[in-house]
Write a protein that holds these residues in place. Structure first.
Motif, short mmCIF file in Angstrom:
data_model
loop_
_atom_site.label_atom_id
_atom_site.label_comp_id
_atom_site.label_asym_id
_atom_site.label_seq_id
_atom_site.Cartn_x
_atom_site.Cartn_y
_atom_site.Cartn_z
N TRP A 291 4.69 -4.23 -7.40
CA TRP A 291 3.40 -4.02 -6.94
C TRP A 291 3.48 -4.04 -5.23
O TRP A 291 2.68 -3.49 -4.42
CB TRP A 291 2.76 -5.45 -7.31
N ARG A 292 4.77 -4.48 -4.45
CA ARG A 292 4.79 -4.49 -3.13
C ARG A 292 5.54 -3.50 -2.67
O ARG A 292 5.35 -2.63 -1.61
CB ARG A 292 5.42 -5.78 -2.52
N TYR A 293 6.53 -3.01 -3.36
CA TYR A 293 7.73 -2.17 -2.74
C TYR A 293 7.98 -1.09 -3.60
O TYR A 293 8.74 0.13 -3.15
CB TYR A 293 8.83 -2.82 -2.69
N SER A 294 7.27 -0.78 -4.74
CA SER A 294 7.76 0.60 -5.63
C SER A 294 6.60 1.48 -5.06
O SER A 294 5.56 1.35 -4.62
CB SER A 294 7.52 0.10 -7.09
N SER A 295 7.00 2.69 -5.80
CA SER A 295 6.11 3.85 -5.46
C SER A 295 5.48 4.20 -6.76
O SER A 295 4.96 5.51 -7.04
CB SER A 295 6.60 5.16 -4.69
#
Length: 351
Positions: A291-295
């Motif tokens: 939720w914070r770092y993936s695209s």
């Protein structure tokens, strides 16, 4: 006219080697040299190489140095402005080099391109590598420094500029079996990357392939974990030397690394290589990475969040099949594959 060197690295792949060499010699782009490095094979590889005469440049090792040594000696023998390291079990399509040269620019460190996945006999699996969204392109240095990875292609799907390659070679001995990944993470630090979405070659999946997950075993997980730790240390080393800011928690920002750690821990906790790991902590880190770092789009985020939650919290007998379904999709029951397809269709429908 740019000279392109196709360097074929081979060890005991005599059954596949002729197709790799023939594909390199059959390029529609004329300014190509073909270097074939044999890493002291014990099969008929050397007889095959001798049969091509002066159409290829042979490099015959007297000791087995593995992938890194093959890359180093092949590069030293080559003269090309652009280098393609072609694994002997893969092959290129006739127009591959022509397409690469057509998009090449002086600012590029490399061009990468999709590969069709084939089986041992060369029969198409109906998918290209990588699956999913488009390949990353442009200045992807920040992605490497931020999460330690990007959407790329294995060895045979890369054409690397000689100048960029010279910055990171010879490949050190500690990366002798992971040289493809060594180049994958470092080359984007030295220039931009262009992508060709049309497959320009074939990537063969078979039981001898080092990284192909044809079977799910704890040993496979352990090798991937050690490899990822080495990869992140490499990025920290080079990134710092070049004056870039590297993320302190680089390892745990990429969801693929976290799910491998969690899968290893739940699959066989007694042999898991990181003693400090706990299921609940890895589940949290996986959700954070998603939720914070993936695209990922929100549909994939929900599916992978469900995977982390189930694998992290369910009893091991119920978690293990779900681990296998992620890492070896061909083991999925048909109803699981059908359900996932239906979910994707429902969540992507406009209504």
């Amino acid at each position: 006219m740019l000279l392109v060197s196709i360097i074929i690295n081979n060890y005991n792949y005599g059954s596949f080697l002729p197709q790799a060499i023939d594909s390199a010699l059959a390029q529609t782009y004329s300014h190509v040299e073909v270097v074939v490095v044999d890493d002291l094979s014990s099969d008929n590889s050397r007889d095959i190489i001798a049969g091509y005469g002066d159409r290829i440049i042979p490099v015959l090792h007297t000791t087995n140095g593995k992938q890194g040594a093959a890359f180093n000696s092949g590069f030293a023998k080559s003269q090309g402005d652009i280098i393609i390291f072609l694994d002997a079990d893969d092959y290129l399509y006739p127009h591959a080099v022509e397409n690469i040269v057509a998009v090449w620019q002086p600012t590029l460190a490399k061009v990468h391109y999709r590969l069709d996945v084939v089986d041992t006999e060369g029969q198409p699996r109906g998918i290209s590598y990588p699956q999913g969204g488009p390949l990353d392109s442009g200045s992807i240095r920040q992605s490497v420094l931020r999460v330690g990875t990007y959407v790329g292609v294995p060895t045979s799907g890369n054409a690397i500029g000689r100048q960029a390659l010279a910055q990171v070679t010879p490949i050190p001995a500690e990366f002798t079996t992971t040289s493809d990944d060594y180049l994958s993470v470092l080359i984007p630090l030295f220039g931009e990357v262009a992508a060709v979405e049309t497959p320009l070659g074939a990537y063969r999946i078979h039981t001898s392939n080092q990284w192909a997950m044809t079977q799910v075993t704890s040993d496979r997980f352990h090798r991937i974990i050690r490899h990822d730790l080495q990869r992140c240390a490499l990025i920290n080393q080079y990134g710092t030397q070049l004056g870039y800011d590297v993320s302190d928690d680089l390892y745990m920002r990429f969801v693929g690394r976290v799910w491998t750690r969690l899968a290893s821990l739940r699959f066989d906790p007694t042999s898991h290589p990181v003693a400090s790991d706990r299921p609940l902590g890895l589940t949290w880190l996986g959700l954070r990475a998603i939720w914070r770092y993936s695209s990922f789009n929100w549909q994939k985020r929900l599916i992978f969040s469900a995977w982390f939650t189930w694998v992290g919290l369910a009893p091991r007998p119920l978690a293990k099949p779900v681990i296998v379904w992620l890492f070896a999709p061909h083991h999925r029951p048909k109803f699981i594959s059908w359900s996932l397809t239906r979910i994707r269709r429902l969540v992507s429908s406009p209504g």
